[in-house]
Each structure stands twice: as C-alpha cells, then as structure tokens.
Design an enzyme around this catalytic site. Structure first.
Site, PDB file in Angstrom:
ATOM      1  N   LYS A  77      39.958  31.583  42.530  1.00 43.06           N
ATOM      2  CA  LYS A  77      40.726  30.703  43.414  1.00 43.06           C
ATOM      3  C   LYS A  77      40.473  29.230  43.138  1.00 43.06           C
ATOM      4  CE  LYS A  77      38.044  29.788  47.708  1.00 43.06           C
ATOM      5  NZ  LYS A  77      36.716  30.357  47.521  1.00 43.06           N
ATOM      6  N   HIS A 207      27.674  33.483  51.013  1.00 39.92           N
ATOM      7  CA  HIS A 207      28.094  32.210  50.409  1.00 39.92           C
ATOM      8  C   HIS A 207      27.513  31.107  51.279  1.00 39.92           C
ATOM      9  CE1 HIS A 207      30.315  28.989  48.632  1.00 39.92           C
ATOM     10  NE2 HIS A 207      31.102  29.773  47.913  1.00 39.92           N
ATOM     11  N   GLU A 282      28.907  34.015  42.304  1.00 38.12           N
ATOM     12  CA  GLU A 282      30.359  33.760  42.282  1.00 38.12           C
ATOM     13  C   GLU A 282      30.633  32.263  42.173  1.00 38.12           C
ATOM     14  OE1 GLU A 282      31.396  35.365  46.065  1.00 38.12           O
ATOM     15  OE2 GLU A 282      31.145  37.441  45.472  1.00 38.12           O
TER      16      GLU A 282
HETATM   17  C1  LIG Z   1      35.545  30.158  47.109  1.00 44.96           C
HETATM   18  C2  LIG Z   1      34.557  31.225  46.912  1.00 44.96           C
HETATM   19  C3  LIG Z   1      33.581  31.122  45.919  1.00 44.96           C
HETATM   20  C4  LIG Z   1      33.395  29.897  45.050  1.00 44.96           C
HETATM   21  O1  LIG Z   1      32.748  28.881  45.740  1.00 44.96           O
HETATM   22  P1  LIG Z   1      32.284  27.541  45.000  1.00 44.96           P
HETATM   23  O2  LIG Z   1      31.702  26.747  46.112  1.00 44.96           O
HETATM   24  O3  LIG Z   1      33.468  26.931  44.365  1.00 44.96           O
HETATM   25  O4  LIG Z   1      31.246  27.931  44.004  1.00 44.96           O
HETATM   26  C5  LIG Z   1      32.725  32.177  45.757  1.00 44.96           C
HETATM   27  N1  LIG Z   1      32.820  33.298  46.506  1.00 44.96           N
HETATM   28  C6  LIG Z   1      33.751  33.430  47.470  1.00 44.96           C
HETATM   29  C7  LIG Z   1      33.812  34.698  48.236  1.00 44.96           C
HETATM   30  C8  LIG Z   1      34.636  32.402  47.706  1.00 44.96           C
HETATM   31  O5  LIG Z   1      35.548  32.543  48.681  1.00 44.96           O
END
Ligand SMILES: *Cc1c(COP(=O)(O)O)cnc(C)c1O
Length: 418
Positions: A77, A207, A282
């Site tokens: 994304k 996250h 991620e």
């Molecule tokens: C958006 C998102 C990420 C990426 O986050 P960053 O802060 O850009 O590293 C990772 N995991 C999930 C589930 C997300 O929604």
C-alpha cells in the site's frame, strides 16, 4: 534472501524491469537527468518521479546487514509502482498485501504465494475466497467475526493475531492503534475462537505506528507478543512459530539503533522459542520513501509585494496528499531549468518568502507556506526528494488532475554509503 550484497546491475535484468530504460546518473543526479536529452519539453511540463534503483539496492543491503534473520514483507500500500514492486521482488523481498488487487499485482510478478502475508485484519469475503484460490495461506485478524469468515471461506489459512501495542502518545507520527489490534483482554477469547473454528494461529503481529519516533516501542510490543505465545501454550494450542514485527521503520540514522533494539528484544523475550521461530516484518516507508524523487513544473506565478506565489502541477489531491494524511514535511529544491541554465540549482541566489500552491481550485491545496525560494519563473521545476511513501499511492484525480498519470523514470545513482 541471500546475505551477499546485490548489485544494481543484476537488477536491471530482472523480470519486469528488463527492456526498460534505466538512466545512470552522477551523484547529483537530477540536474544530469533534466539537462540530458532524455526528456522531451512536453514531458518536463508534466510532473514526474525518478525511481532510483541504486537507493533501493542500498536500502535492501542495509536491511539485510542490520536485520539478517528478519524477512521483509514490503507493505504494498505504501507505493505499488509496478517497476518498484518488480525490483523489490528481484531483490528477494516478500510482500504484505491488503486486498485482492494487491495480491494479484504481486502474483503477476511470479512471486510465489508463500511470499505473501494478507495483513489486513478485516477482509471482504470475496478477497478471502480469492486468497484461498491462489494459496495465500497466512493472514492477520483481531476479531471473532474475522475468525468466522476465514473458517468458512479459507479453513487452510494460518493466522497471525494482531495485537495492539500499548504505547505512549507521540511514539509514532501516525499511530494505528485506534483501528487495529486486539486488546490484552481480547487475546484469550480470540485464541479460543480460532481453536473452535479449527484454525491454526501461527503467531502474532503488531504495528507500532508509522514513523516511529521512539525505537523502544518495538521492545514493549515484542514483550507483549511473547505473552501471547505463552497464553496459547497455556490454552494447550499448537505451538506458534511466527513473530511479525510490522512496519514503522525509517531509513535514516535511527535505523541502526532500531535494529539493535529489535534484535536484543527478540533474544530476550524469544530466547526459548529460537531456533524454530520465524521473524518477519512489514516495512513500507523504509524502502519507498527515499527511493523516489518528485519533480513538478511551475505552471503559474503571481508577485504580491515581496511575496512570491507559485502554482505547480502536483498538490495535496495528488502525490502530496501525504501533507494532509501524514503531516509529512516536504522540502522543495529549486531547479531553474529555463530561467537560469547557468546556475539551475540557484546556488547563492537571493531568496524571497514564497508560497507554493497545488493545481486544483481548492484553497486547501497549498503545498508550502512561507518558504524561502529564489526567484523562479513559469516552466522552472521544483524538486521534492523522499516522495515515495504514501504519495502517488493515495492521490486522486480531483479537478481532473490525474495522479495515476504521473510518469516514473528509472535511474541509477551510485549507491550511497548507508
Ligand atoms: C501500512 C502498513 C505497514 C507499513 O507501515 P510503514 O510504517 O510504512 O512501515 C505494515 N503493515 C501493515 C499491516 C500496514 O497496514
């Protein structure tokens, strides 16, 4: 993923990139690029991105060096540019997809389904059925309703229980906890629901928020994840073996400290689980942000006393929506391509208080207020570095300005020592 540094030249022959024009540039690449005869005048009148494969390769090497045993699942994304995804696939990345279309885009690169995690906690039934049909067998959840849906439509899917890290305010520029993640008291009922649905809970994800300002946030979240592993054991459930530490990383100098904190925390809290444990992450912004530079054309100008006002052809409804959504600080570098070809970067030129507007008829569409810029003219460029994360991905076509039509040119600058 191998541990040898990958060369950028191996990348040029990767599927999805082979045959594409890739321009090699000197260190200060943009000047080179714009002044070379690569672009037609009409192309310079439109906004465009430069995707620097050299930067991307150094970022991958930096990741591998600092976190050698943590497989990155790039969060699509953040920037789904097809050439960028191809390059990441060739560099050995795996992928975090949130929808059917994102999974399709990754599978189209001939990346195998086991290199995808379906990391959207609430998925539409049709997307779950699609994941089942193509063999994407790892997905996150944080609700009982999701357990029921997955049990019905994709019973072979292994699950990651996404937990909400309990963080102090201000730990991240963009916290995600209001929408995502199970609370501590929800963990037991969720694990029991998964067991009742005969689904395998393979591990835990979290996250800590995008642009983490305090790296110790990862330590607390890793400790909380360990507690969930123990809870599963106490409930007599099958052994968990995946820890997914999510995203939030930036590529700046803080990364080494973050990596050290993560490695120490994994060793502390998961000592007894290693060697069977698989740790994944991620990262989105980490790979995308600094890989892309945006150039916009000055399409209009107005002088009011000492104030200079400029209109450019990208704005907050386009790539610069990150100003509104993520409070992202933008830097504009003047590039006086037409009005000062002797000194296009305007070194030592006098500056004026300036406002930079986007192209739409919404007054909110203002990119920079009260910044200092040299005297620019219509058809000069403003160049914005670090524009790869949550920019073009979430731009619209409001007022007829189509973000999706912005071209991306592939370049290679010499790898910066990270
Ligand atoms: C958006 C998102 C990420 C990426 O986050 P960053 O802060 O850009 O590293 C990772 N995991 C999930 C589930 C997300 O929604």
């Amino acid at each position: 993923m191998g541990s040898d540094p990958i060369s950028v030249h191996a990348l040029i022959n990767a599927p999805g990139l082979k045959g594409k024009t890739v321009t090699s540039l000197s260190r200060d690449g943009l000047e080179d690029f714009v002044m070379s005869k690569n672009l037609k005048t009409q192309e310079l009148e439109e906004p465009f991105f430069l995707l620097d494969l050299g930067t991307l390769v150094s970022l991958m090497n930096k990741w591998t060096r600092s976190l050698p045993s943590i497989q990155p699942f790039y969060a699509v994304k953040c920037n789904p540019n097809p050439a960028f995804l191809s390059a990441l696939a060739a560099l050995g990345a795996s992928f975090d997809c949130a929808s059917k279309a994102e999974i399709e885009a990754i599978l189209a690169l001939r990346v195998s389904a086991d290199r995808i995690v379906f990391a959207n906690t609430c998925k539409a039934n049709a997307h779950i059925r699609y994941a089942a049909s193509v063999g994407v067998n790892l997905a996150t959840f944080d609700s009982i309703e999701e357990v029921e849906k997955i049990g019905r439509w994709h019973p072979k899917c292994a699950l990651l229980l996404r937990i909400k890290p309990l963080l102090d305010d201000g730990v991240a520029r963009l916290p995600l906890g209001a929408k995502f993640g199970a609370l501590p008291e929800e963990v037991v009922p969720l694990l029991q629901a998964a067991r009742a649905a005969r689904l395998y809970v393979a591990g835990v994800s979290f996250h800590v928020g995008s642009v983490v300002l305090d790296s110790t946030a990862y330590r607390g979240a890793i400790a909380a994840a360990r507690a969930v592993f123990d809870t599963a054991t106490e409930l007599g459930m099958a052994k968990m073996n995946i820890l997914d530490i999510g995203g939030g990383f930036t590529a700046g100098s803080q990364f080494d400290e973050t990596a050290a904190i993560i490695k120490a925390a994994v060793n502390t809290y998961f000592d007894s689980e290693l060697p069977g444990l698989r740790v994944i992450a991620e990262p989105g912004r980490f790979f995308a942000e600094t890989s892309f530079t945006l150039a916009a054309n000055i399409i209009g100008k107005r002088v009011r006393g000492t104030l200079r006002e400029y209109w450019i052809n990208d704005g907050i409804y386009g790539s610069m929506n990150c100003i509104i959504h993520h409070n992202a600080p933008l830097t504009a570098i003047p590039f006086a391509r037409t009005s000062n070809s002797v000194n296009p970067t305007c070194r030592e030129a006098q500056t004026y208080i300036s406002t930079v507007f986007g192209p739409t008829c919404d007054p909110l569409d203002t990119v920079l207020r009260e910044c200092q810029l040299p005297e620019m003219q219509v058809n000069d460029l403003l160049v914005f570095p670090n524009m790869g994360a949550y920019t073009a991905a979430s731009g619209s076509s409001f007022n007829g300005f189509k973000t999706s039509a912005i071209a991306t040119h592939l370049v290679i600058t010499p790898a910066i020592a990270n």
